[in-house]
Motif scaffolding. Structure first.
Motif, PDB file in Angstrom:
ATOM      1  N   LEU A 148       1.108  -1.303   0.074  1.00 17.22           N
ATOM      2  CA  LEU A 148      -0.182  -0.271   0.027  1.00 17.22           C
ATOM      3  C   LEU A 148       0.618   0.713  -0.128  1.00 17.22           C
ATOM      4  CD1 LEU A 148      -2.869  -1.187   3.044  1.00 17.22           C
ATOM      5  CD2 LEU A 148      -2.766  -1.243  -0.147  1.00 17.22           C
ATOM      6  N   THR A 149       2.092   1.257  -0.082  1.00 19.87           N
ATOM      7  CA  THR A 149       3.124   2.436  -0.010  1.00 19.87           C
ATOM      8  C   THR A 149       2.721   3.243  -0.692  1.00 19.87           C
ATOM      9  OG1 THR A 149       4.765   0.554   0.535  1.00 19.87           O
ATOM     10  CG2 THR A 149       5.534   3.042  -0.160  1.00 19.87           C
ATOM     11  N   ASP A 150       2.879   3.362  -2.423  1.00 21.99           N
ATOM     12  CA  ASP A 150       2.169   4.434  -3.233  1.00 21.99           C
ATOM     13  C   ASP A 150       0.866   4.864  -3.190  1.00 21.99           C
ATOM     14  OD1 ASP A 150       5.129   4.298  -4.538  1.00 21.99           O
ATOM     15  OD2 ASP A 150       4.415   3.064  -5.741  1.00 21.99           O
ATOM     16  N   TRP A 151       0.322   3.893  -2.965  1.00 20.82           N
ATOM     17  CA  TRP A 151      -1.579   4.274  -2.527  1.00 20.82           C
ATOM     18  C   TRP A 151      -1.532   5.597  -1.314  1.00 20.82           C
ATOM     19  CZ3 TRP A 151      -4.035   3.491   1.642  1.00 20.82           C
ATOM     20  CH2 TRP A 151      -6.159   3.454   1.836  1.00 20.82           C
ATOM     21  N   THR A 152      -1.046   4.906  -0.554  1.00 18.94           N
ATOM     22  CA  THR A 152      -0.952   5.765   0.815  1.00 18.94           C
ATOM     23  C   THR A 152      -0.920   7.060   0.549  1.00 18.94           C
ATOM     24  OG1 THR A 152      -0.383   4.258   2.012  1.00 18.94           O
ATOM     25  CG2 THR A 152      -0.046   5.825   3.072  1.00 18.94           C
ATOM     26  N   ARG A 153       0.441   6.980  -0.423  1.00 18.47           N
ATOM     27  CA  ARG A 153       1.594   8.590  -0.287  1.00 18.47           C
ATOM     28  C   ARG A 153       0.473   9.507  -1.016  1.00 18.47           C
ATOM     29  NH1 ARG A 153       3.604   9.782  -4.937  1.00 18.47           N
ATOM     30  NH2 ARG A 153       4.133   7.546  -6.007  1.00 18.47           N
ATOM     31  N   LEU A 154      -0.369   8.743  -2.049  1.00 20.94           N
ATOM     32  CA  LEU A 154      -1.136   9.748  -3.581  1.00 20.94           C
ATOM     33  C   LEU A 154      -2.401   9.488  -2.439  1.00 20.94           C
ATOM     34  CD1 LEU A 154      -0.081   7.462  -6.133  1.00 20.94           C
ATOM     35  CD2 LEU A 154       0.437   9.540  -6.185  1.00 20.94           C
ATOM     36  N   VAL A 155      -3.357   8.820  -2.051  1.00 21.34           N
ATOM     37  CA  VAL A 155      -3.963   9.119  -1.502  1.00 21.34           C
ATOM     38  C   VAL A 155      -3.975  10.577  -0.551  1.00 21.34           C
ATOM     39  CG1 VAL A 155      -6.151   8.070   0.060  1.00 21.34           C
ATOM     40  CG2 VAL A 155      -5.325   6.848  -2.009  1.00 21.34           C
ATOM     41  N   ARG A 156      -2.884  10.245   0.744  1.00 17.93           N
ATOM     42  CA  ARG A 156      -3.031  11.841   1.378  1.00 17.93           C
ATOM     43  C   ARG A 156      -2.784  12.636   0.471  1.00 17.93           C
ATOM     44  NH1 ARG A 156      -2.381   9.578   6.925  1.00 17.93           N
ATOM     45  NH2 ARG A 156      -1.729   7.872   6.385  1.00 17.93           N
ATOM     46  N   ALA A 157      -1.905  12.710  -0.536  1.00 14.90           N
ATOM     47  CA  ALA A 157      -1.948  13.816  -1.660  1.00 14.90           C
ATOM     48  C   ALA A 157      -3.466  14.310  -2.065  1.00 14.90           C
ATOM     49  CB  ALA A 157      -1.228  13.554  -2.490  1.00 14.90           C
ATOM     50  N   LEU A 158      -4.199  13.506  -1.869  1.00 15.24           N
ATOM     51  CA  LEU A 158      -5.295  13.684  -2.939  1.00 15.24           C
ATOM     52  C   LEU A 158      -6.379  14.391  -1.543  1.00 15.24           C
ATOM     53  CD1 LEU A 158      -7.214  13.818  -5.119  1.00 15.24           C
ATOM     54  CD2 LEU A 158      -8.132  10.962  -4.812  1.00 15.24           C
ATOM     55  N   ALA A 159      -5.993  13.960  -0.795  1.00 16.14           N
ATOM     56  CA  ALA A 159      -7.058  14.303   0.406  1.00 16.14           C
ATOM     57  C   ALA A 159      -6.545  15.308   1.227  1.00 16.14           C
ATOM     58  CB  ALA A 159      -7.029  13.189   1.427  1.00 16.14           C
ATOM     59  N   ARG A 160      -5.830  15.998   0.651  1.00 15.33           N
ATOM     60  CA  ARG A 160      -5.106  17.707   1.045  1.00 15.33           C
ATOM     61  C   ARG A 160      -6.331  18.699   0.393  1.00 15.33           C
ATOM     62  NH1 ARG A 160      -0.129  15.826   0.193  1.00 15.33           N
ATOM     63  NH2 ARG A 160       1.009  15.058   1.692  1.00 15.33           N
ATOM     64  N   HIS A 161      -7.280  18.171  -0.482  1.00 17.33           N
ATOM     65  CA  HIS A 161      -8.202  19.004  -1.363  1.00 17.33           C
ATOM     66  C   HIS A 161      -9.402  18.126  -0.625  1.00 17.33           C
ATOM     67  CE1 HIS A 161      -4.633  19.719  -4.036  1.00 17.33           C
ATOM     68  NE2 HIS A 161      -4.855  18.432  -4.610  1.00 17.33           N
ATOM     69  N   PRO A 162      -9.717  19.868   0.266  1.00 21.86           N
ATOM     70  CA  PRO A 162     -10.898  20.218   0.618  1.00 21.86           C
ATOM     71  C   PRO A 162     -12.379  19.656   0.198  1.00 21.86           C
ATOM     72  CG  PRO A 162     -10.412  22.414   0.348  1.00 21.86           C
ATOM     73  CD  PRO A 162      -8.884  21.469  -0.047  1.00 21.86           C
ATOM     74  N   GLN A 163     -12.687  19.268  -1.389  1.00 23.74           N
ATOM     75  CA  GLN A 163     -13.990  19.154  -1.989  1.00 23.74           C
ATOM     76  C   GLN A 163     -13.662  17.528  -2.137  1.00 23.74           C
ATOM     77  OE1 GLN A 163     -10.644  20.436  -3.450  1.00 23.74           O
ATOM     78  NE2 GLN A 163     -11.131  19.962  -5.793  1.00 23.74           N
ATOM     79  N   VAL A 164     -12.569  16.902  -1.609  1.00 16.64           N
ATOM     80  CA  VAL A 164     -12.343  15.330  -2.193  1.00 16.64           C
ATOM     81  C   VAL A 164     -13.146  14.802  -0.733  1.00 16.64           C
ATOM     82  CG1 VAL A 164     -11.366  13.216  -2.706  1.00 16.64           C
ATOM     83  CG2 VAL A 164     -10.706  15.665  -3.546  1.00 16.64           C
ATOM     84  N   ARG A 165     -14.214  13.815  -1.150  1.00 15.23           N
ATOM     85  CA  ARG A 165     -14.695  12.890  -0.300  1.00 15.23           C
ATOM     86  C   ARG A 165     -13.915  11.456  -0.509  1.00 15.23           C
ATOM     87  NH1 ARG A 165     -15.235  17.597   1.829  1.00 15.23           N
ATOM     88  NH2 ARG A 165     -16.982  18.652   2.558  1.00 15.23           N
ATOM     89  N   CYS A 166     -14.492  10.906  -0.007  1.00 16.38           N
ATOM     90  CA  CYS A 166     -13.909   9.281  -0.229  1.00 16.38           C
ATOM     91  C   CYS A 166     -14.823   8.313  -0.080  1.00 16.38           C
ATOM     92  CB  CYS A 166     -12.261   9.376   0.541  1.00 16.38           C
ATOM     93  SG  CYS A 166     -11.771   7.076  -0.198  1.00 16.38           S
ATOM     94  N   LYS A 167     -14.889   7.142  -0.557  1.00 13.08           N
ATOM     95  CA  LYS A 167     -15.777   5.921  -0.375  1.00 13.08           C
ATOM     96  C   LYS A 167     -15.412   5.389   0.338  1.00 13.08           C
ATOM     97  CE  LYS A 167     -19.718   7.519  -3.853  1.00 13.08           C
ATOM     98  NZ  LYS A 167     -21.103   6.595  -4.737  1.00 13.08           N
ATOM     99  N   VAL A 168     -15.421   4.521   1.432  1.00 14.69           N
ATOM    100  CA  VAL A 168     -15.470   4.113   2.179  1.00 14.69           C
ATOM    101  C   VAL A 168     -16.310   1.819   1.107  1.00 14.69           C
ATOM    102  CG1 VAL A 168     -14.638   1.845   4.362  1.00 14.69           C
ATOM    103  CG2 VAL A 168     -14.799   4.260   4.295  1.00 14.69           C
ATOM    104  N   SER A 169     -15.838   1.495  -0.003  1.00 14.56           N
ATOM    105  CA  SER A 169     -16.348   0.525  -0.375  1.00 14.56           C
ATOM    106  C   SER A 169     -15.824   0.259  -1.188  1.00 14.56           C
ATOM    107  CB  SER A 169     -17.466   1.337  -1.091  1.00 14.56           C
ATOM    108  OG  SER A 169     -16.798   2.120  -1.891  1.00 14.56           O
ATOM    109  N   GLY A 170     -16.112  -1.593  -1.919  1.00 14.04           N
ATOM    110  CA  GLY A 170     -15.688  -1.654  -2.648  1.00 14.04           C
ATOM    111  C   GLY A 170     -13.697  -2.472  -2.640  1.00 14.04           C
TER     112      GLY A 170
END
Length: 300
Positions: free
Chosen positions: A187-209
């Motif tokens: 999960l190394t790359d995924w973790t880094r990129l998801v954290r970068a995306l989450a810095r944008h306040p208009q983004v939400r995330c589905k705990v799904s799939g």
């Protein structure tokens, strides 16, 4: 939705193969779901409560690149009180995208259209979301007060990050947490990129799939928890929303097993935070009828 104990499933599908083929079901390993699924079947399947909440509202999501399918989903939402919103499809690259959206919104059930989605995960162009025609289409989506569901695989997360940078006014939700490579257990790359995306306040995330990204037969909550921990720390509970991805989740355990897993992951969260994940975030993003909150101590 006015019930304090209400549960919103922010991501599920329906399809009738007698009406509209689903070519993606011809892919290997999809045999268990290669049949029709209705919203009534979802009611029968979703029997397990999460944190004492039972299913009261859903968001139905498109499956194929088809405006007629979107019209079918809008009509279904208009007739089925369980469905409170539709994530549809329209050709974002079309110069008439605005007219198409306006036509959908004024048609049968059009008031239920709350977001659009495109299967970016199937696009070979590594810059598809950056194309000028796509960005123009997404601007038209945002101008109409609609959101955008981003369906990508983990290696495509840089596209979502740039999209969030370039269109800061567009409400975005990341479907299936960007499909972390759970089966590979890296999960190394995924973790880094998801954290970068989450810095944008208009983004939400589905705990799904998530369970269909893990080993379908052997996954346990211990496989899912590292992803949950990253999402919780990156987005916070008030930017996360529960989704079942039913009936696709049947490939790896089904609605009730996933619900039980989410219930365990939420153990230790306050009532306010549980409400956010199970109802509040989806209610705000998709403009659903509101549900009251509960106070308590934060997630530990």
């Amino acid at each position: 939705m006015s019930d304090a104990q209400g549960l919103v499933d922010a991501h599920h599908h329906v399809w009738d193969l007698d009406v509209r083929p689903q070519p993606w079901l011809d892919e290997p390993a999809h045999e268990p779901i290669r049949r029709s699924f209705s919203s009534h079947a979802l009611r029968s399947s979703a029997t397990r409560p999460i944190a004492g909440r039972r299913l009261t509202s859903t968001v139905v999501v498109q499956c194929i690149a088809s405006v007629p399918e979107t019209r079918d989903l809008l009509a279904l939402a208009d007739s089925d009180p369980l469905i409170s919103a539709v994530v549809g499809w329209a050709d974002l690259t079309s110069p008439t995208i605005g007219d198409v959206l306006d036509d959908l919104r004024t048609g049968h059930g059009g008031r239920y259209l709350r977001a659009l989605r495109h299967l970016v995960q199937g696009e070979s162009d590594p810059h598809w979301l950056h194309r000028p025609d796509v960005e123009r289409g997404l601007a038209a989506v945002g101008e109409r007060g609609l959101g955008y569901d981003v369906l990508i695989r983990s290696h495509q997360l840089p596209q979502a990050i740039r999209l969030a940078e370039r269109l800061p006014e567009l409400p975005i939700v990341l479907d299936h947490a960007g499909k972390p490579p759970l089966a590979r257990q890296d999960l190394t790359d995924w973790t880094r990129l998801v954290r970068a995306l989450a810095r944008h306040p208009q983004v939400r995330c589905k705990v799904s799939g998530l369970i269909t990204e893990a080993d379908h037969e052997k996954w346990t909550i211990d496989d899912i928890r590292p992803v949950w921990d990253v999402l919780l720390s990156a987005f916070g509970p008030h930017r996360l929303m529960f989704g079942s991805d039913w009936p696709v989740c049947l490939l790896a355990g089904g609605w009730n097993r996933w619900a039980a897993t989410v219930g365990e992951l939420l153990d230790g969260c306050s009532g306010t935070e549980i409400h956010a994940v199970l109802a509040g975030t989806a209610t705000a993003f998709y403009h659903l009828p509101p549900a009251p909150t509960k106070e308590g101590t934060p997630c530990s």
